[in-house]
Design an enzyme around this catalytic site. Structure first.
Site, PDB file in Angstrom:
ATOM      1  CG  HIS A  22       4.286  -1.644  -4.423  1.00  0.00           C
ATOM      2  ND1 HIS A  22       3.208  -2.416  -4.855  1.00  0.00           N
ATOM      3  CD2 HIS A  22       5.353  -2.408  -4.953  1.00  0.00           C
ATOM      4  CE1 HIS A  22       3.254  -3.415  -5.221  1.00  0.00           C
ATOM      5  NE2 HIS A  22       4.524  -3.586  -5.172  1.00  0.00           N
TER       6      HIS A  22
ATOM      7  CG  LEU B  79     -13.274  -9.354   1.543  1.00  0.00           C
ATOM      8  CD1 LEU B  79     -13.974  -8.281   0.801  1.00  0.00           C
ATOM      9  CD2 LEU B  79     -14.414  -9.533   2.896  1.00  0.00           C
TER      10      LEU B  79
ATOM     11  CB  THR C 227      -2.344  -9.047  -1.283  1.00  0.00           C
ATOM     12  OG1 THR C 227      -1.676  -8.715  -2.424  1.00  0.00           O
ATOM     13  CG2 THR C 227      -1.758 -10.004  -0.396  1.00  0.00           C
TER      14      THR C 227
ATOM     15  CG  ASN D 190      -2.012  -1.160   1.183  1.00  0.00           C
ATOM     16  OD1 ASN D 190      -2.110  -1.958   0.164  1.00  0.00           O
ATOM     17  ND2 ASN D 190      -2.653  -1.488   2.270  1.00  0.00           N
TER      18      ASN D 190
HETATM   19  P1  NAD Z   1      -5.743  -5.747  -4.887  1.00  0.00           P
HETATM   20  O1  NAD Z   1      -6.811  -4.793  -5.406  1.00  0.00           O
HETATM   21  O2  NAD Z   1      -5.367  -6.522  -6.220  1.00  0.00           O
HETATM   22  O3  NAD Z   1      -6.609  -7.139  -4.059  1.00  0.00           O
HETATM   23  C1  NAD Z   1      -7.063  -6.607  -3.143  1.00  0.00           C
HETATM   24  C2  NAD Z   1      -7.329  -8.065  -2.173  1.00  0.00           C
HETATM   25  O4  NAD Z   1      -8.094  -7.566  -0.801  1.00  0.00           O
HETATM   26  C3  NAD Z   1      -8.606  -8.842  -2.934  1.00  0.00           C
HETATM   27  O5  NAD Z   1      -7.889 -10.132  -2.873  1.00  0.00           O
HETATM   28  C4  NAD Z   1      -9.568  -8.811  -2.019  1.00  0.00           C
HETATM   29  O6  NAD Z   1     -10.233 -10.214  -1.868  1.00  0.00           O
HETATM   30  C5  NAD Z   1      -9.235  -8.410  -0.697  1.00  0.00           C
HETATM   31  N1  NAD Z   1      -9.836  -7.678   0.183  1.00  0.00           N
HETATM   32  C6  NAD Z   1     -10.840  -6.707  -0.079  1.00  0.00           C
HETATM   33  N2  NAD Z   1     -11.563  -6.071   1.030  1.00  0.00           N
HETATM   34  C7  NAD Z   1     -10.969  -6.679   2.071  1.00  0.00           C
HETATM   35  C8  NAD Z   1     -11.118  -6.774   3.372  1.00  0.00           C
HETATM   36  N3  NAD Z   1     -11.949  -5.764   4.042  1.00  0.00           N
HETATM   37  N4  NAD Z   1     -10.725  -7.463   4.224  1.00  0.00           N
HETATM   38  C9  NAD Z   1      -9.450  -8.513   3.574  1.00  0.00           C
HETATM   39  N5  NAD Z   1      -9.286  -8.583   2.334  1.00  0.00           N
HETATM   40  C10 NAD Z   1     -10.045  -7.962   1.554  1.00  0.00           C
HETATM   41  O7  NAD Z   1      -4.677  -5.185  -3.956  1.00  0.00           O
HETATM   42  P2  NAD Z   1      -3.336  -5.556  -4.109  1.00  0.00           P
HETATM   43  O8  NAD Z   1      -2.988  -7.049  -4.131  1.00  0.00           O
HETATM   44  O9  NAD Z   1      -2.605  -4.922  -2.895  1.00  0.00           O
HETATM   45  O10 NAD Z   1      -2.517  -5.070  -5.370  1.00  0.00           O
HETATM   46  C11 NAD Z   1      -2.810  -3.781  -6.090  1.00  0.00           C
HETATM   47  C12 NAD Z   1      -1.739  -2.799  -6.209  1.00  0.00           C
HETATM   48  O11 NAD Z   1      -2.432  -1.746  -6.236  1.00  0.00           O
HETATM   49  C13 NAD Z   1      -0.679  -2.588  -4.997  1.00  0.00           C
HETATM   50  O12 NAD Z   1       0.424  -2.855  -5.721  1.00  0.00           O
HETATM   51  C14 NAD Z   1      -0.613  -1.219  -4.481  1.00  0.00           C
HETATM   52  O13 NAD Z   1       0.450  -0.458  -4.534  1.00  0.00           O
HETATM   53  C15 NAD Z   1      -2.047  -0.634  -5.254  1.00  0.00           C
HETATM   54  N6  NAD Z   1      -2.935  -0.171  -4.612  1.00  0.00           N
HETATM   55  C16 NAD Z   1      -2.758   0.581  -3.213  1.00  0.00           C
HETATM   56  C17 NAD Z   1      -3.923   0.909  -2.493  1.00  0.00           C
HETATM   57  C18 NAD Z   1      -3.454   1.698  -1.231  1.00  0.00           C
HETATM   58  O14 NAD Z   1      -2.428   2.020  -0.923  1.00  0.00           O
HETATM   59  N7  NAD Z   1      -4.531   1.503  -0.168  1.00  0.00           N
HETATM   60  C19 NAD Z   1      -4.948   0.948  -3.003  1.00  0.00           C
HETATM   61  C20 NAD Z   1      -5.383   0.325  -4.347  1.00  0.00           C
HETATM   62  C21 NAD Z   1      -3.970  -0.092  -5.083  1.00  0.00           C
END
Ligand code: NAD
Ligand code: ZN
Length: 239
Positions: A115, A209, A183, A98
């Site tokens: 990242h 989830l 993730t 994140n």
């Molecule tokens: P992703 O969006 O690909 O996957 C999110 C995962 O979280 C999914 O597997 C989903 O089932 C799970 N999920 C959703 N809500 C949840 C909850 N309440 N509790 C537990 N699990 C839950 O995310 P990723 O794998 O982190 O990859 C996305 C890329 O995009 C990363 O490299 C990141 O740098 C970037 N990103 C960052 C943010 C942030 O900083 N918050 C937000 C969006 C994307």
């Protein structure tokens, strides 16, 4: 909530988080809707090519993401990890994909932002880094005050090398537990951390989830929202 583990203070504990841990804070995950991140295809806004073709659009996207941070706060899952670090001290490592900085706001100290961070940017010409709060966001493409080059968000984009990989590799070789939270396991190299840690003998625990594709390498899987499950799980692991 059943778990087979009890952590000891001397156990090396590593946590890997993804966008899912911040979902309950109100930050959309990347794959919330058809693989779009806040209505953008990720390649449109998160690649060096996108930035060289259309720096205005890329900055517009990241300025919005940055401004959104003022409206969000850590949720119980972030605070539970602070509790785990308090328990494990220097044996605790938090690797995050994140870029929102919510782990640090919750009080975690040993955070490896592989990242990058929405709160920082750097000059694409002279590499000088800046905190976003010190630059003028009214500029369409913010400029470096040292050399007038274009600043860019300090985010590791597709095709770029994530930060801290050397130290992360060492951590994965030595950790006793790897806890993977929220993730999708699709973005590399983070997607291979689980199998590396398992290869070196770690126990792997995941909270998500959705049921994971790589469930065969997991020792324990907890299905549900991180903010609801993690506080209780951590209580059990450290009590
Ligand atoms: P992703 O969006 O690909 O996957 C999110 C995962 O979280 C999914 O597997 C989903 O089932 C799970 N999920 C959703 N809500 C949840 C909850 N309440 N509790 C537990 N699990 C839950 O995310 P990723 O794998 O982190 O990859 C996305 C890329 O995009 C990363 O490299 C990141 O740098 C970037 N990103 C960052 C943010 C942030 O900083 N918050 C937000 C969006 C994307
Ligand atoms: Zn510069």
């Amino acid at each position: 909530m059943k778990t087979n583990y009890k952590f000891h203070k001397e156990d090396e504990i590593t946590v890997l988080t993804g966008a899912g841990i911040s979902a309950e804070s109100g930050i959309k995950t990347f794959r919330d809707r058809d693989g779009l991140w806040e209505n953008h295809r990720i390649e449109e806004v998160a690649s060096p090519i996108a930035f060289s073709k259309n720096p205005e659009m890329v900055w517009k996207f990241y300025k919005q993401r940055y401004l959104q941070l003022a409206k969000v706060s850590p949720n119980p899952a972030h605070f539970a990890l602070k509790k785990l670090e308090d328990f494990s001290g220097s044996n605790f490592n938090l690797i995050t994909q994140n870029v929102d900085g919510l782990h640090q706001i919750a009080g975690n100290q040993n955070v490896l932002e592989m990242h990058g961070s929405l709160r920082h940017c750097f000059c694409s010409k002279c590499l000088q880094s800046f905190e976003i709060k010190e630059i003028d966001l009214d500029q369409i493409i913010p400029k470096c005050t040292h050399c007038t080059g274009n600043l860019r968000p300090d985010i590791v984009w597709f095709g770029e090398m994530p930060y801290k990989m050397e130290i992360i590799d060492k951590i994965l070789e030595n950790t006793k537990y790897l806890i993977v939270i929220g993730t999708s396991g699709i973005v590399y190299p983070a997607a291979r951390f689980l199998s590396i840690a398992k290869y070196f003998g770690a126990k792997a625990i995941e909270i998500n989830l959705e049921y994971p594709l790589n469930s065969t390498v997991l020792d324990e899987f907890h299905q549900g929202k991180a903010g609801e499950m993690l506080p209780e799980l951590i209580e059990r692991w450290i009590s």
